[in-house]
Design a protein around this motif. Structure first.
Motif, short mmCIF file in Angstrom:
data_model
loop_
_atom_site.label_atom_id
_atom_site.label_comp_id
_atom_site.label_asym_id
_atom_site.label_seq_id
_atom_site.Cartn_x
_atom_site.Cartn_y
_atom_site.Cartn_z
N SER A 62 24.53 11.30 -0.89
CA SER A 62 23.13 10.90 -0.74
C SER A 62 22.51 11.54 0.49
CB SER A 62 23.01 9.38 -0.66
OG SER A 62 23.40 8.78 -1.87
N GLY A 63 23.27 11.64 1.56
CA GLY A 63 22.77 12.29 2.77
C GLY A 63 22.46 13.76 2.56
N VAL A 64 23.35 14.46 1.86
CA VAL A 64 23.11 15.88 1.56
C VAL A 64 21.89 16.04 0.67
CG1 VAL A 64 24.05 17.90 0.37
CG2 VAL A 64 25.52 16.57 1.89
N VAL A 65 21.78 15.20 -0.35
CA VAL A 65 20.62 15.25 -1.25
C VAL A 65 19.34 14.95 -0.46
CG1 VAL A 65 19.50 14.15 -3.24
CG2 VAL A 65 21.93 14.75 -3.34
N SER A 66 19.41 14.01 0.46
CA SER A 66 18.25 13.67 1.29
C SER A 66 17.78 14.86 2.12
CB SER A 66 18.58 12.50 2.21
OG SER A 66 18.86 11.35 1.46
N VAL A 67 18.74 15.62 2.66
CA VAL A 67 18.38 16.80 3.43
C VAL A 67 17.72 17.85 2.54
CG1 VAL A 67 19.33 18.76 4.72
CG2 VAL A 67 20.11 16.45 5.22
N LEU A 68 18.22 18.01 1.33
CA LEU A 68 17.61 18.97 0.40
C LEU A 68 16.18 18.54 0.05
CD1 LEU A 68 20.68 19.69 -1.91
CD2 LEU A 68 19.81 21.07 0.02
N ILE A 69 15.98 17.24 -0.14
CA ILE A 69 14.63 16.74 -0.40
C ILE A 69 13.75 16.97 0.83
CG2 ILE A 69 13.24 14.67 -0.82
CD1 ILE A 69 15.62 13.62 -2.51
N GLN A 70 14.31 16.71 2.01
CA GLN A 70 13.58 16.91 3.26
C GLN A 70 13.17 18.38 3.42
OE1 GLN A 70 15.99 16.13 6.74
NE2 GLN A 70 14.26 15.29 7.86
N PHE A 71 14.01 19.26 2.95
CA PHE A 71 13.73 20.70 3.00
C PHE A 71 12.46 21.03 2.22
CE2 PHE A 71 14.48 25.13 1.62
CZ PHE A 71 14.66 25.72 2.86
N LEU A 81 20.97 29.59 10.07
CA LEU A 81 21.84 28.73 9.27
C LEU A 81 22.59 27.71 10.14
CD1 LEU A 81 22.69 28.19 6.39
CD2 LEU A 81 24.53 29.84 6.68
N LEU A 82 23.03 28.12 11.32
CA LEU A 82 23.71 27.19 12.22
C LEU A 82 22.76 26.06 12.62
CD1 LEU A 82 26.19 26.40 13.88
CD2 LEU A 82 25.32 27.87 15.73
N GLY A 83 21.51 26.39 12.88
CA GLY A 83 20.51 25.38 13.20
C GLY A 83 20.31 24.40 12.05
N PHE A 84 20.26 24.92 10.82
CA PHE A 84 20.13 24.05 9.65
C PHE A 84 21.32 23.12 9.54
CE2 PHE A 84 21.02 23.27 5.11
CZ PHE A 84 19.88 22.55 4.79
N PHE A 85 22.51 23.66 9.75
CA PHE A 85 23.72 22.84 9.65
C PHE A 85 23.73 21.75 10.72
CE2 PHE A 85 28.06 21.84 10.94
CZ PHE A 85 28.55 21.33 9.75
N LEU A 86 23.52 22.13 11.98
CA LEU A 86 23.62 21.17 13.08
C LEU A 86 22.47 20.16 13.11
CD1 LEU A 86 24.79 23.52 15.96
CD2 LEU A 86 26.15 21.75 14.83
N ASP A 87 21.26 20.62 12.87
CA ASP A 87 20.09 19.73 13.00
C ASP A 87 19.73 18.98 11.72
OD1 ASP A 87 19.73 20.17 15.69
OD2 ASP A 87 18.37 21.84 15.39
N TYR A 88 20.29 19.38 10.61
CA TYR A 88 19.94 18.71 9.35
C TYR A 88 21.16 18.30 8.53
CZ TYR A 88 15.22 19.98 10.49
OH TYR A 88 14.01 20.08 11.14
N LEU A 89 21.90 19.27 8.02
CA LEU A 89 22.98 18.96 7.08
C LEU A 89 24.03 18.03 7.69
CD1 LEU A 89 23.68 19.49 4.18
CD2 LEU A 89 25.03 21.45 4.91
N PHE A 90 24.60 18.41 8.81
CA PHE A 90 25.58 17.55 9.46
C PHE A 90 24.92 16.30 10.01
CE2 PHE A 90 27.87 16.00 13.17
CZ PHE A 90 29.13 15.79 12.64
N ALA A 91 23.79 16.49 10.67
CA ALA A 91 23.13 15.40 11.38
C ALA A 91 22.77 14.22 10.47
CB ALA A 91 21.87 15.91 12.08
N PHE A 92 22.40 14.49 9.23
CA PHE A 92 22.01 13.39 8.34
C PHE A 92 23.13 12.96 7.39
CE2 PHE A 92 17.93 15.02 9.77
CZ PHE A 92 17.34 13.83 10.20
N SER A 93 23.98 13.88 6.98
CA SER A 93 25.07 13.47 6.09
C SER A 93 26.11 12.66 6.84
CB SER A 93 25.70 14.68 5.41
OG SER A 93 26.30 15.55 6.35
N ILE A 94 26.21 12.81 8.17
CA ILE A 94 27.18 12.06 8.95
C ILE A 94 26.96 10.55 8.85
CG2 ILE A 94 25.98 12.02 11.19
CD1 ILE A 94 29.72 12.68 10.61
N TYR A 95 25.74 10.13 8.56
CA TYR A 95 25.48 8.70 8.41
C TYR A 95 26.29 8.10 7.26
CZ TYR A 95 21.69 8.87 11.79
OH TYR A 95 20.97 8.99 12.95
#
Length: 167
Positions: A62-71, A81-95
């Motif tokens: 759900s966190g990954v899907v949320s980031v894709l929707i946020q995109f 890409l590193l910025g996307f991973f650190l500030d979005y993908l990891f940052a929100f899926s970690i929840y």
């Protein structure tokens, strides 16, 4: 209704609710927003509740899907890409992993730990991607991440304890 179908519906609902709250907080509540990205994460409460409701695996998805929707729905501040991973993908899926940590009565340690991990991710992103100093990254990210954590520590237990369905 089939349990798998019900879980998929819940996952979609959590992702959609995240997107709606993210758009509302970023578009209509400007004092919650930092000038170069980052905001008090009212929407992260949804991802945390998802973890406690559906378990860590489904919450990570759900966190990954949320980031894709946020995109698609809002401005994203990233330079590579590193910025996307650190500030979005990891940052929100970690929840999604919040439910793996034991609660101490009303205190949900998973909320604190996942917000800390997100803060560290943003802090590393600030240094590596945005080329700020370590202290500059800490000073920029700490105010909204501390506020996000406090909001989560207050709201998540109130919501989770009232969920009619426990998995």
């Amino acid at each position: 209704m089939n349990k798998n179908v019900k879980d998929l519906v819940f996952m979609a609902m959590y992702a959609a609710l995240f997107a709606v709250l993210d758009v509302i907080s970023n578009s209509f509540i400007p004092f919650l927003k930092m000038p170069n990205g980052g905001s008090i994460g009212i929407s992260t409460v949804v991802l945390l509740v998802c973890s406690y409701h559906l378990g860590w695996k489904k919450a990570m998805i759900s966190g990954v899907v949320s980031v894709l929707i946020q995109f698609v729905t809002g401005p994203m501040y990233m330079s590579n890409l590193l910025g996307f991973f650190l500030d979005y993908l990891f940052a929100f899926s970690i929840y999604g992993i919040a439910s793996l940590f034991p609660n101490i009565g009303y205190f949900y340690t998973g909320v604190l730990i996942t917000n800390f991990l997100r803060f560290v991710s943003h802090m590393i992103g600030g240094v590596l991607v945005w080329e700020t100093t370590l202290w500059g990254s800490i000073i920029y990210n700490a105010p909204y991440m501390i506020a996000t954590c406090i909001v989560g520590l207050i709201l998540v237990p109130l919501i989770v304890q009232r969920l009619p369905i426990k998995h």
